[in-house]
Design an enzyme around this catalytic site. Structure first.
Site, PDB file in Angstrom:
ATOM      1  N   LYS A 108      -6.692  18.923  -6.141  1.00  0.00           N
ATOM      2  CA  LYS A 108      -6.084  20.216  -6.466  1.00  0.00           C
ATOM      3  C   LYS A 108      -4.753  20.014  -7.178  1.00  0.00           C
ATOM      4  O   LYS A 108      -4.109  18.979  -7.024  1.00  0.00           O
ATOM      5  CB  LYS A 108      -5.904  21.090  -5.222  1.00  0.00           C
ATOM      6  CG  LYS A 108      -4.763  20.696  -4.315  1.00  0.00           C
ATOM      7  CD  LYS A 108      -4.529  21.784  -3.267  1.00  0.00           C
ATOM      8  CE  LYS A 108      -3.608  21.323  -2.157  1.00  0.00           C
ATOM      9  NZ  LYS A 108      -2.218  21.765  -2.325  1.00  0.00           N
TER      10      LYS A 108
ATOM     11  N   HIS B 145      -5.813   4.671  -2.909  1.00  0.00           N
ATOM     12  CA  HIS B 145      -5.460   4.489  -4.320  1.00  0.00           C
ATOM     13  C   HIS B 145      -4.494   3.325  -4.507  1.00  0.00           C
ATOM     14  O   HIS B 145      -4.640   2.509  -5.411  1.00  0.00           O
ATOM     15  CB  HIS B 145      -4.877   5.784  -4.897  1.00  0.00           C
ATOM     16  CG  HIS B 145      -5.936   6.784  -5.252  1.00  0.00           C
ATOM     17  ND1 HIS B 145      -6.565   7.551  -4.302  1.00  0.00           N
ATOM     18  CD2 HIS B 145      -6.509   7.106  -6.437  1.00  0.00           C
ATOM     19  CE1 HIS B 145      -7.473   8.320  -4.901  1.00  0.00           C
ATOM     20  NE2 HIS B 145      -7.459   8.067  -6.188  1.00  0.00           N
TER      21      HIS B 145
END
Lengths: 296, 193
Positions: B103, B36
């Site tokens: 999550k 990322h």
């Protein structure tokens, strides 16, 4: 000591393997009960069903039930005369071998360089707590605690004005519930809390983790704490955070609270959050170092 | 249970709502902290790696080589997504992602990007490393293995009926936000705040 060495290596390795790949019966039971309790076909119930299937699969395959195998915590009850340095070295070897075999992920990182030791061995890792006792028995307990749940731990210093939490059990109740609220689903709940009232900033957290060694269905021998545990369990589940934070009836599986003496000026409440993948196991060793019985 | 095949169309993603349980079949790419940061800083992707209409899975899998020398994923649960919050919204736009799997949920910036560009956040079951690994049928390839190391590399995986729940949709709704609000109200009552 000589005899002990015969089978110690394989017993410790088996302890690590079982801790990482199987959940103890008391934890499996509360997960199963929670499935019955949640609304039929809700996302909360389906999440718990996946969790239960995961537990079975990990055991069948002898593979880590969560890829974050966490930090390795050892608690050793031993007689006077046990060579603790030797014992710790044997446990480090077992951890290294378990990592090589894939029971543990490479999980020990140098905080300055960012380099992963690749063995789970490093400064302060694994963690050892030796307790001497007046008995020839040697008991070795192990807990694996993942990073996601460890990040949800909190320490409160009472009084806490924002919650009107005073230095009493009512104040403790408020801050412990606050820890559950802040965790939401991020600690991979339903969780289990280990709590210490009192102690200093270091021993408080240490003792809070030791509370997690208690079986989930035990009763606290101190009546006030037993009552606080059941109140918090009930109220935490009223919060409706549910499995994974999806909403539902089960936010916590258990609450275990201990107390230590404190300084007059200090009143800490230390909360450790354990995820549903509550990996703890223990062995009692026989004289030749083989496993005499499993503790959970 | 909704069955979805990846890559997705915007229409299919826009049709999803909070709480929908979905099984995904198709291709997903893993990507976590290093990936990322790299993409966000303008790092280039290999020419054969097109993420348009596809999925990024926040996951650092345990991958081994089997007896035939083929990659095999042995544990692959989600990692905590919120660490990618500074980057995710921009990356959704930049790459044309249609879904993120992770999550714990994500924040306002990601939620806004999901709404603007037609993307959803799927929640996988944290800790369910074995169930999720068994839904990964094949490793198609791996990118940035040298640069990021195995857990942080971008693994291209073929999944079948990979189970997830929609917890942030493309219309500005977040289950995480809803549960936080509801549980805070109960908490305030319980502590007489």
């Amino acid at each position: 000591m000589g005899m002990l060495l015969c089978n110690l290596d394989s017993s410790l390795l088996e302890l690590v393997r079982r801790t990482s790949t199987e959940l103890p019966a008391d934890v499996r039971n509360v997960i199963h009960q929670a499935i019955q309790r949640e609304q039929q076909d809700s996302i909360a119930q389906n999440a718990l069903n996946i969790i239960e299937r995961n537990i079975q699969l990990a055991q069948e395959r002898s593979l880590p039930l969560c890829q974050d195998t966490g930090s390795c915590l050892f608690y050793i009850d031993c007689p006077v005369g046990l060579d603790q340095m030797m014992f710790a070295e044997k446990a480090r070897e077992a951890v290294k071998e378990a990592t090589r075999r894939g029971y543990l992920r490479q999980n020990s990182v140098d905080s300055l360089t960012g380099k992963n030791s690749g063995t789970n061995i490093g400064i302060g890792m694994p963690v050892f707590h030796f307790h001497q006792h007046n008995s020839p028995e040697i008991k070795v307990r192990m807990m694996l605690k993942g990073g996601g749940s460890e990040n949800m731990g909190q320490q409160y210093s009472l009084p806490m004005v924002s919650l009107k939490a005073n230095r009493d059990l009512e104040g403790c109740r408020k801050v412990i519930l606050d820890a559950v609220l802040n965790a939401q689903g991020k600690g991979c709940g339903p969780g289990i809390l280990g709590v210490c009232i009192g102690g200093d900033r270091a021993t408080g957290f240490e003792h809070s983790k030791e509370q997690l060694l208690r079986k989930l269905d035990d009763t606290n021998p101190i009546p006030e704490l037993a009552e606080l545990e059941s109140t918090i369990l009930k109220q935490a589940n009223e919060l409706g955070i549910g499995p994974m934070g999806f909403g539902g009836k089960t936010t916590l599986f258990g609450v275990k609270i201990g107390a230590m003496n404190r300084l007059p000026a200090c009143y800490f409440v230390s909360v450790s959050y354990m995820c549903w993948a509550f990996r703890r196991q223990g062995i009692q060793l026989s004289e030749d170092g083989s496993v005499q019985n499993w503790l959970y | 249970m909704i069955q979805l095949e990846a890559p997705f169309t915007e229409e299919k993603i826009r049709a999803l709502k909070l709480g929908d349980e979905v099984e995904i079949t198709g291709i997903i790419f893993t990507g976590r902290d290093a990936a990322h940061k790299y993409i966000h800083e303008g790092g280039e992707l290999p020419p054969d790696m097109d993420l348009k209409d596809k999925i990024i899975y926040h996951c650092g899998p345990v991958v081994i080589k089997d007896e035939n020398g083929d990659w095999k994923v042995v544990a692959a649960g989600p990692t905590t997504s919120i660490r990618e919050e500074p980057y995710q919204g921009d990356i959704i736009k930049q790459l044309g992602l249609r879904a993120v799997i992770g999550k714990g949920g994500m924040g306002e910036k990601t939620l806004a990007a999901c709404k603007e560009f037609g993307c959803v956040y799927f929640h996988a079951i944290g800790g369910a490393a074995q169930v999720l690994a068994s839904n990964i049928k094949r490793v198609r390839g791996v990118h940035f293995m040298e640069k990021f190391g195995s857990p942080e590399a971008m693994w291209e995986l073929e999944v079948v009926k990979f189970p997830v729940v929609v917890t942030m949709d493309s219309h500005g709704n977040s289950l995480h936000k809803e549960i936080l609000e509801k549980s805070t109200a109960v908490f305030n009552r319980l502590v007489n705040k």
